[in-house]
Design a protein around this motif. Structure first.
Motif, PDB file in Angstrom:
ATOM      1  N   ARG A  82     -29.735  23.806  10.541  1.00  8.30           N
ATOM      2  CA  ARG A  82     -28.686  24.411   9.738  1.00  8.30           C
ATOM      3  C   ARG A  82     -27.528  23.478   9.438  1.00  8.30           C
ATOM      4  O   ARG A  82     -27.104  23.320   8.293  1.00  8.30           O
ATOM      5  N   ASP A  83     -26.945  22.846  10.455  1.00  8.88           N
ATOM      6  CA  ASP A  83     -25.738  22.051  10.261  1.00  8.88           C
ATOM      7  C   ASP A  83     -25.955  20.925   9.248  1.00  8.88           C
ATOM      8  O   ASP A  83     -25.120  20.705   8.360  1.00  8.88           O
ATOM      9  N   MET A  84     -27.064  20.217   9.363  1.00  8.80           N
ATOM     10  CA  MET A  84     -27.331  19.127   8.425  1.00  8.80           C
ATOM     11  C   MET A  84     -27.733  19.661   7.048  1.00  8.80           C
ATOM     12  O   MET A  84     -27.324  19.115   6.027  1.00  8.80           O
ATOM     13  N   ALA A  85     -28.522  20.743   7.012  1.00 13.54           N
ATOM     14  CA  ALA A  85     -28.959  21.292   5.734  1.00 13.54           C
ATOM     15  C   ALA A  85     -27.789  21.859   4.934  1.00 13.54           C
ATOM     16  O   ALA A  85     -27.799  21.823   3.698  1.00 13.54           O
ATOM     17  N   MET A  86     -26.749  22.372   5.631  1.00 11.28           N
ATOM     18  CA  MET A  86     -25.604  22.963   4.956  1.00 11.28           C
ATOM     19  C   MET A  86     -24.475  21.957   4.756  1.00 11.28           C
ATOM     20  O   MET A  86     -23.364  22.337   4.395  1.00 11.28           O
ATOM     21  N   ARG A  87     -24.763  20.666   4.927  1.00 14.19           N
ATOM     22  CA  ARG A  87     -23.748  19.633   4.780  1.00 14.19           C
ATOM     23  C   ARG A  87     -23.210  19.627   3.331  1.00 14.19           C
ATOM     24  O   ARG A  87     -23.968  19.557   2.373  1.00 14.19           O
ATOM     25  N   GLY A  88     -21.898  19.730   3.171  1.00 14.60           N
ATOM     26  CA  GLY A  88     -21.257  19.689   1.859  1.00 14.60           C
ATOM     27  C   GLY A  88     -20.988  21.051   1.251  1.00 14.60           C
ATOM     28  O   GLY A  88     -20.248  21.155   0.266  1.00 14.60           O
ATOM     29  N   TRP A  89     -21.573  22.111   1.784  1.00 10.03           N
ATOM     30  CA  TRP A  89     -21.363  23.439   1.223  1.00 10.03           C
ATOM     31  C   TRP A  89     -20.011  23.996   1.677  1.00 10.03           C
ATOM     32  O   TRP A  89     -19.633  23.848   2.835  1.00 10.03           O
ATOM     33  N   VAL A  90     -19.273  24.654   0.751  1.00  9.90           N
ATOM     34  CA  VAL A  90     -17.921  25.162   1.018  1.00  9.90           C
ATOM     35  C   VAL A  90     -17.865  26.638   0.644  1.00  9.90           C
ATOM     36  O   VAL A  90     -18.355  27.035  -0.416  1.00  9.90           O
ATOM     37  N   LYS A  91     -17.250  27.426   1.531  1.00 15.71           N
ATOM     38  CA  LYS A  91     -17.071  28.835   1.224  1.00 15.71           C
ATOM     39  C   LYS A  91     -15.852  29.014   0.341  1.00 15.71           C
ATOM     40  O   LYS A  91     -14.784  28.460   0.620  1.00 15.71           O
ATOM     41  N   CYS A  92     -15.999  29.811  -0.763  1.00 19.34           N
ATOM     42  CA  CYS A  92     -14.903  29.994  -1.725  1.00 19.34           C
ATOM     43  C   CYS A  92     -14.389  31.429  -1.676  1.00 19.34           C
ATOM     44  O   CYS A  92     -14.895  32.273  -0.929  1.00 19.34           O
ATOM     45  N   SER A  93     -13.378  31.702  -2.514  1.00 24.18           N
ATOM     46  CA  SER A  93     -12.659  32.977  -2.442  1.00 24.18           C
ATOM     47  C   SER A  93     -13.515  34.172  -2.842  1.00 24.18           C
ATOM     48  O   SER A  93     -13.147  35.318  -2.547  1.00 24.18           O
ATOM     49  N   ASP A  94     -14.640  33.958  -3.514  1.00 23.91           N
ATOM     50  CA  ASP A  94     -15.513  35.081  -3.859  1.00 23.91           C
ATOM     51  C   ASP A  94     -16.507  35.398  -2.760  1.00 23.91           C
ATOM     52  O   ASP A  94     -17.372  36.269  -2.908  1.00 23.91           O
ATOM     53  N   GLY A  95     -16.389  34.679  -1.589  1.00 25.09           N
ATOM     54  CA  GLY A  95     -17.261  34.945  -0.452  1.00 25.09           C
ATOM     55  C   GLY A  95     -18.588  34.208  -0.519  1.00 25.09           C
ATOM     56  O   GLY A  95     -19.427  34.389   0.369  1.00 25.09           O
ATOM     57  N   ARG A  96     -18.817  33.385  -1.523  1.00 30.03           N
ATOM     58  CA  ARG A  96     -20.070  32.648  -1.647  1.00 30.03           C
ATOM     59  C   ARG A  96     -19.847  31.174  -1.334  1.00 30.03           C
ATOM     60  O   ARG A  96     -18.719  30.668  -1.309  1.00 30.03           O
ATOM     61  N   LEU A  97     -20.953  30.483  -1.097  1.00 30.32           N
ATOM     62  CA  LEU A  97     -20.910  29.066  -0.735  1.00 30.32           C
ATOM     63  C   LEU A  97     -21.207  28.195  -1.958  1.00 30.32           C
ATOM     64  O   LEU A  97     -22.097  28.514  -2.759  1.00 30.32           O
ATOM     65  N   TYR A  98     -20.468  27.099  -2.117  1.00 30.61           N
ATOM     66  CA  TYR A  98     -20.640  26.192  -3.237  1.00 30.61           C
ATOM     67  C   TYR A  98     -20.713  24.756  -2.731  1.00 30.61           C
ATOM     68  O   TYR A  98     -19.992  24.380  -1.800  1.00 30.61           O
ATOM     69  N   HIS A  99     -21.595  23.985  -3.364  1.00 30.84           N
ATOM     70  CA  HIS A  99     -21.674  22.551  -3.080  1.00 30.84           C
ATOM     71  C   HIS A  99     -21.053  21.834  -4.280  1.00 30.84           C
ATOM     72  O   HIS A  99     -21.479  22.043  -5.423  1.00 30.84           O
ATOM     73  N   PRO A 100     -20.046  20.974  -4.103  1.00 30.92           N
ATOM     74  CA  PRO A 100     -19.345  20.342  -5.231  1.00 30.92           C
ATOM     75  C   PRO A 100     -20.276  19.615  -6.203  1.00 30.92           C
ATOM     76  O   PRO A 100     -20.099  19.724  -7.424  1.00 30.92           O
ATOM     77  N   VAL A 101     -21.262  18.891  -5.684  1.00 29.54           N
ATOM     78  CA  VAL A 101     -22.161  18.143  -6.562  1.00 29.54           C
ATOM     79  C   VAL A 101     -23.050  19.099  -7.349  1.00 29.54           C
ATOM     80  O   VAL A 101     -23.217  18.981  -8.579  1.00 29.54           O
ATOM     81  N   ILE A 102     -23.655  20.057  -6.656  1.00 28.72           N
ATOM     82  CA  ILE A 102     -24.533  21.021  -7.330  1.00 28.72           C
ATOM     83  C   ILE A 102     -23.743  21.862  -8.326  1.00 28.72           C
ATOM     84  O   ILE A 102     -24.215  22.145  -9.429  1.00 28.72           O
ATOM     85  N   ALA A 103     -22.523  22.256  -7.953  1.00 31.78           N
ATOM     86  CA  ALA A 103     -21.695  23.064  -8.841  1.00 31.78           C
ATOM     87  C   ALA A 103     -21.351  22.302 -10.119  1.00 31.78           C
ATOM     88  O   ALA A 103     -21.357  22.866 -11.221  1.00 31.78           O
ATOM     89  N   ASP A 104     -21.050  21.015  -9.995  1.00 33.17           N
ATOM     90  CA  ASP A 104     -20.719  20.210 -11.179  1.00 33.17           C
ATOM     91  C   ASP A 104     -21.915  20.129 -12.138  1.00 33.17           C
ATOM     92  O   ASP A 104     -21.766  20.261 -13.359  1.00 33.17           O
TER      93      ASP A 104
END
Length: 347
Positions: A82-104
């Motif tokens: 889990r820890d390595m697989a979720m590297r870079g993911w950030v929880k945002c104000s809508d309660g969901r997780l976002y990865h900056p690179v994937i989001a861009d």
């Protein structure tokens, strides 16, 4: 939702479902900490989550529920990876997780998809306007008793409008339109019958004084046997609206049949052409093509496969055919009243 968390990294309506691909920056991936530090299972789970986020809504996001994350990763040892697989993911104000690179990458794809859909909507609007224009033009033709051709182009319909509605007699006649009533008008036209001011779906206007020409008067306005209507027996002169090449070809054909072309014979051809609703030029062309020394509307109808007879019509103008005889456009509407009932051809 917490106000201390960053805003979502993709628009809430970002929908990338249906896109069969996701961009992958290979150089950036191979130089990343994830690639250098992760095990095979960890890397596999990380890439699976990237791909799964692409078809989430908003695109490029993941739910924050651990059970859902485990299911989306496809890993059998989620707690270990889990820890390595979720590297870079950030929880945002809508309660969901976002990865900056994937989001861009998701935002870029979403912008491109919106531009594409705008183009599709604009194309649909253009097609709808085009269909409405064709429908309107076809309705105008049916109003004057002309059945539009099947699957016409806009240019063809506009040409027919100019010919049959606007009265531009110099326009070349179309062989695709018909003066016969359309299918939906057949019953209505049958009920009207003849002698009611209409024939074969075509209006017959009155002459300026409201009366029809006398039954014994010919096309020239004189009795058939009267001296005023007689012409010279010399060879006929070429009408102005008949091309020189067509004229010479027809003269050669008449010469072959040993039948000099007199004014009287040419008048007879012009009358039959008017009955067939074609121009004098077209009638002479048909004679050259078929080897006929004379022209008969009934022959022409059979040649083109029209079983409606000479009065069935093919959407051809009558005014051009009467030019040889010196008629005005006003008189040409009654031109075919001088046609013999037996359809015979003058010598």
């Amino acid at each position: 939702m917490s106000t201390d968390l960053p805003p979502p990294m993709t628009p809430p309506d970002c929908n990338l479902r249906g896109l069969p691909w996701m961009p992958l920056e290979t150089g950036r991936l191979l130089d990343s900490d994830l690639f250098l530090l992760s095990t095979g299972d960890e890397f596999k789970a990380a890439v699976a989550l990237w791909c799964k986020s692409w078809n989430q809504i908003p695109g490029g996001s993941l739910p924050s529920d651990e059970r859902l994350l485990e299911a989306l990763s496809g890993s059998r040892s989620w707690k270990k990876v889990r820890d390595m697989a979720m590297r870079g993911w950030v929880k945002c104000s809508d309660g969901r997780l976002y990865h900056p690179v994937i989001a861009d990458l998701a935002v870029q794809a979403w912008d491109g998809r919106q531009v594409h859909m705008e183009g599709v909507d604009a194309k649909k609007s253009r097609q709808q306007r085009w269909r409405e224009q064709l429908k309107e033009l076809s309705a105008r033709l049916r109003d004057v008793g002309v059945t539009p051709p099947a699957n016409p182009t806009k240019a063809e319909l506009e040409h027919l409008i100019a010919l049959h509605v606007d009265g531009h007699v110099d326009a070349q006649p179309s062989t695709k339109a018909s003066r016969s009533p359309s299918t939906r008008d057949a019953t209505e036209m049958a009920n009207k019958g003849e002698g009611q001011g209409e024939r074969q779906g075509e209006l017959i206007p009155p002459v300026p004084d409201g009366t029809a020409p006398p039954p014994g008067v010919s096309s020239h306005g004189a009795s058939p046997g009267g001296g005023a209507g007689k012409r010279s027996s010399a060879e006929a002169a070429r009408p102005d609206d008949v091309p020189e090449k067509v004229w010479q070809d027809y003269l050669a054909l008449r010469k072959k049949h040993r039948a000099p072309l007199t004014d009287t014979a040419l008048d007879g051809i012009a009358r039959e052409a008017a009955t067939a609703r074609i121009t004098l030029t077209r009638a002479l062309e048909v004679c050259c093509e078929a080897g006929w020394r004379g022209f008969n509307a009934g022959w022409y109808a059979k040649r083109i496969g029209d079983d409606r007879g000479p009065s069935g019509g093919h959407g051809q103008p009558r005014s051009n055919a009467g030019r040889h005889s010196g008629f005005t456009h006003e008189h040409s509407d009654y031109y075919d009243q001088g046609v013999p009932d037996d359809g015979s051809i003058p010598a």
